[in-house]
Design a protein around this motif. Structure first.
Motif, PDB file in Angstrom:
ATOM      1  N   GLN A 240      12.103   1.488   4.386  1.00  0.00           N
ATOM      2  CA  GLN A 240      10.856   1.470   5.135  1.00  0.00           C
ATOM      3  C   GLN A 240      10.569   0.092   5.709  1.00  0.00           C
ATOM      4  N   SER A 241      11.032  -0.950   5.046  1.00  0.00           N
ATOM      5  CA  SER A 241      10.794  -2.296   5.565  1.00  0.00           C
ATOM      6  C   SER A 241      11.421  -2.472   6.933  1.00  0.00           C
ATOM      7  N   LEU A 242      12.617  -1.909   7.126  1.00  0.00           N
ATOM      8  CA  LEU A 242      13.270  -1.964   8.432  1.00  0.00           C
ATOM      9  C   LEU A 242      12.485  -1.157   9.459  1.00  0.00           C
TER      10      LEU A 242
ATOM     11  N   GLY B  72       2.918   6.801   8.570  1.00  0.00           N
ATOM     12  CA  GLY B  72       4.297   7.272   8.618  1.00  0.00           C
ATOM     13  C   GLY B  72       5.111   6.862   7.409  1.00  0.00           C
ATOM     14  N   SER B  73       4.911   5.628   6.926  1.00  0.00           N
ATOM     15  CA  SER B  73       5.699   5.153   5.792  1.00  0.00           C
ATOM     16  C   SER B  73       5.331   5.878   4.501  1.00  0.00           C
TER      17      SER B  73
ATOM     18  N   LEU C 129       0.827  -1.208   0.000  1.00  0.00           N
ATOM     19  CA  LEU C 129       0.000   0.000   0.000  1.00  0.00           C
ATOM     20  C   LEU C 129       0.859   1.255   0.000  1.00  0.00           C
ATOM     21  N   THR C 130       1.990   1.205   0.699  1.00  0.00           N
ATOM     22  CA  THR C 130       2.903   2.350   0.708  1.00  0.00           C
ATOM     23  C   THR C 130       3.422   2.637  -0.690  1.00  0.00           C
ATOM     24  N   ALA C 131       3.779   1.592  -1.424  1.00  0.00           N
ATOM     25  CA  ALA C 131       4.301   1.770  -2.786  1.00  0.00           C
ATOM     26  C   ALA C 131       3.260   2.439  -3.684  1.00  0.00           C
ATOM     27  N   VAL C 132       2.025   1.965  -3.612  1.00  0.00           N
ATOM     28  CA  VAL C 132       0.980   2.516  -4.485  1.00  0.00           C
ATOM     29  C   VAL C 132       0.646   3.952  -4.099  1.00  0.00           C
ATOM     30  N   LEU C 133       0.384   4.188  -2.816  1.00  0.00           N
ATOM     31  CA  LEU C 133      -0.057   5.511  -2.371  1.00  0.00           C
ATOM     32  C   LEU C 133       1.051   6.556  -2.492  1.00  0.00           C
ATOM     33  N   SER C 134       2.278   6.175  -2.184  1.00  0.00           N
ATOM     34  CA  SER C 134       3.374   7.140  -2.253  1.00  0.00           C
ATOM     35  C   SER C 134       3.657   7.556  -3.696  1.00  0.00           C
ATOM     36  N   VAL C 135       3.528   6.609  -4.632  1.00  0.00           N
ATOM     37  CA  VAL C 135       3.705   6.961  -6.050  1.00  0.00           C
ATOM     38  C   VAL C 135       2.609   7.917  -6.493  1.00  0.00           C
TER      39      VAL C 135
ATOM     40  N   GLY D  16       2.973  13.271   9.100  1.00  0.00           N
ATOM     41  CA  GLY D  16       3.039  11.817   9.248  1.00  0.00           C
ATOM     42  C   GLY D  16       4.373  11.341   9.774  1.00  0.00           C
ATOM     43  N   THR D  17       5.452  12.030   9.402  1.00  0.00           N
ATOM     44  CA  THR D  17       6.778  11.652   9.887  1.00  0.00           C
ATOM     45  C   THR D  17       6.968  12.049  11.345  1.00  0.00           C
TER      46      THR D  17
END
Length: 308
Positions: free
Chosen positions: A241-243, A186-187, A104-110, A134-135
Motif C-alpha cells: 500500500q505504501s507504493l 482505497g487503502s 490509520l490504514t493499519a488500525v482501521l483495516s485490523v 473502495g477498491t
C-alpha cells in the motif's frame, strides 16, 4: 536479512537505470526542451555538450550514480536549483501524508478485518461490500467528491493548500484531513479484506481449537495468538500500500494543491526537467524499499517462523 538488503540495492539500481534510459535517451530533445522550440541547431548542440548528454548513456548513468551516492543529485535544467534543495521542502509533505494514511490504514483495516472475520453475518457482508467499492472508485474521484461535499458545500475543511505544523497544529490537521481521507478509503478497503481472510484462515486452524478447548478466553486467543499469526499477509499488504499511496499522492496533491513530491513530479515531467524527475524516482524507490524492509522486520518479530 543481508540477502534482502542486497536485493533492495539491486532493485534500486535496476529501476534507476531503466528510468535513466527512458528519460535521458534523447539528448537533443532534452536540450531543445530547455532552450525552447525556437532554438537553433547550433545552440541545441552546444547545450547538449554543456549538459554532458553527448556522452555514452552508461557513462552518464555511472556519473549520476557516483554523485547520487554522495548526496549530489545535480541541478534542475530549467531553474539551476539543486535537486536536493528542491526535494527538501517537498518530501516531508508527501511523507507526512503517506505516514499518517498508512498508520490509520493499519488500525482501521485490523479493526474491520477482525470484526468481519469474527462476527460474520451482516458485518462481514458490509465490510466486503465497502472493500469492493473502495477498491473500485479511484482516489482522485473520491478527492473531488470530498472537496465538493466538505469544502465547498459544507465548508468544514479547506479545499486546497497546505499549512505547516509550525503555523498551528489545528490548521495543519485541517489542511491534511481531506487528502488523507481520499487516500485512506482505497487503502483500507484493500487491507481490511486481506486481514479478514487471514484471520478467518487462522481461526480455522487446529491450535485455535486446542486453545479454546483448554479454556483460554476468546479475547486472549484472538489478540494474543490469532492476530500474531495473521499479521504476515496484512503487513505485506500494508507494505504494498505504501507504493500505491506514493503513486496516488501524485493525483491527490494536484487536487488539493499540496506542495509535495507528487505535484513537483507532475510539473517536472511536463517540463522535461530530468534531474528533478530522477531525484524524485530515487527518493520514491528508497522510501518503498525502507517500508518493505520494516515490514519484513515486523513480520519476523511477530512471527518467529518467518525469520528463517
Amino acid at each position: 536479512m543481508l540477502q534482502k538488503l542486497l536485493r533492495s540495492v539491486l532493485v534500486l539500481l535496476i529501476v534507476s537505470f531503466v528510468t535513466f534510459c527512458l528519460m535521458f535517451g534523447d539528448g537533443r530533445g532534452i536540450a531543445r526542451g530547455v532552450l525552447g522550440l525556437t532554438a537553433t541547431e547550433e545552440s541545441v548542440t552546444a547545450k547538449v555538450t554543456q549538459l554532458g548528454l553527448d556522452r555514452p548513456l552508461l557513462v552518464q548513468f555511472g556519473d549520476w550514480i557516483a554523485h547520487a551516492a554522495t548526496g549530489d543529485l545535480g541541478k534542475s535544467f530549467f531553474t539551476g536549483q539543486q535537486v536536493d534543495s528542491a526535494l527538501a521542502t517537498r518530501v516531508p509533505v508527501t511523507l507526512t501524508l503517506v505516514i499518517i494514511t498508512l498508520a490509520l490504514t493499519a488500525v482501521l483495516s485490523v479493526l474491520l478485518g477482525v470484526a468481519a472475520a469474527v462476527r460474520g453475518g451482516w458485518v462481514d457482508r458490509v465490510v466486503q461490500f465497502l472493500s469492493v467499492l473502495g477498491t473500485a472508485v479511484p482516489g482522485f474521484v473520491v478527492a473531488i467528491a470530498l472537496v465538493f461535499a466538505l469544502a465547498i458545500h459544507w465548508r468544514v475543511f479547506p479545499a486546497t493548500g497546505y499549512v505547516p505544523p509550525t503555523q498551528g497544529t489545528g490548521a495543519w490537521i485541517a489542511s491534511l484531513t481531506l487528502p488523507v481521507i481520499a487516500l485512506l478509503i482505497g487503502s483500507v478497503a484493500s487491507a481490511a479484506s486481506q486481514f479478514r481472510t487471514a484471520v478467518r484462515e487462522t481461526l480455522a486452524r487446529d491450535f485455535v481449537r486446542t486453545l479454546r478447548a483448554r479454556g483460554v478466553s476468546e479475547r486472549h486467543v484472538l489478540f494474543r495468538h490469532v492476530l500474531r499469526n495473521s499479521a504476515g499477509p496484512g503487513l505485506t499488504v500494508l507494505s504494498l500500500q505504501s507504493l500505491a499511496m506514493l503513486g496516488g499522492a501524485v493525483f491527490i496533491e494536484q487536487v488539493f494543491a499540496l506542495p509535495g513530491m507528487g505535484q513537483l513530479a507532475n510539473t517536472s515531467a511536463q517540463l522535461g526537467d530530468v534531474p528533478i524527475v530522477m531525484g524524485i524516482v530515487l527518493v520514491t524507490i528508497l522510501i518503498v524499499l525502507v517500508v518493505n524492509l520494516l515490514g519484513d522486520l515486523a513480520i519476523a518479530l511477530l512471527n518467529p517462523k518467518a525469520r528463517s
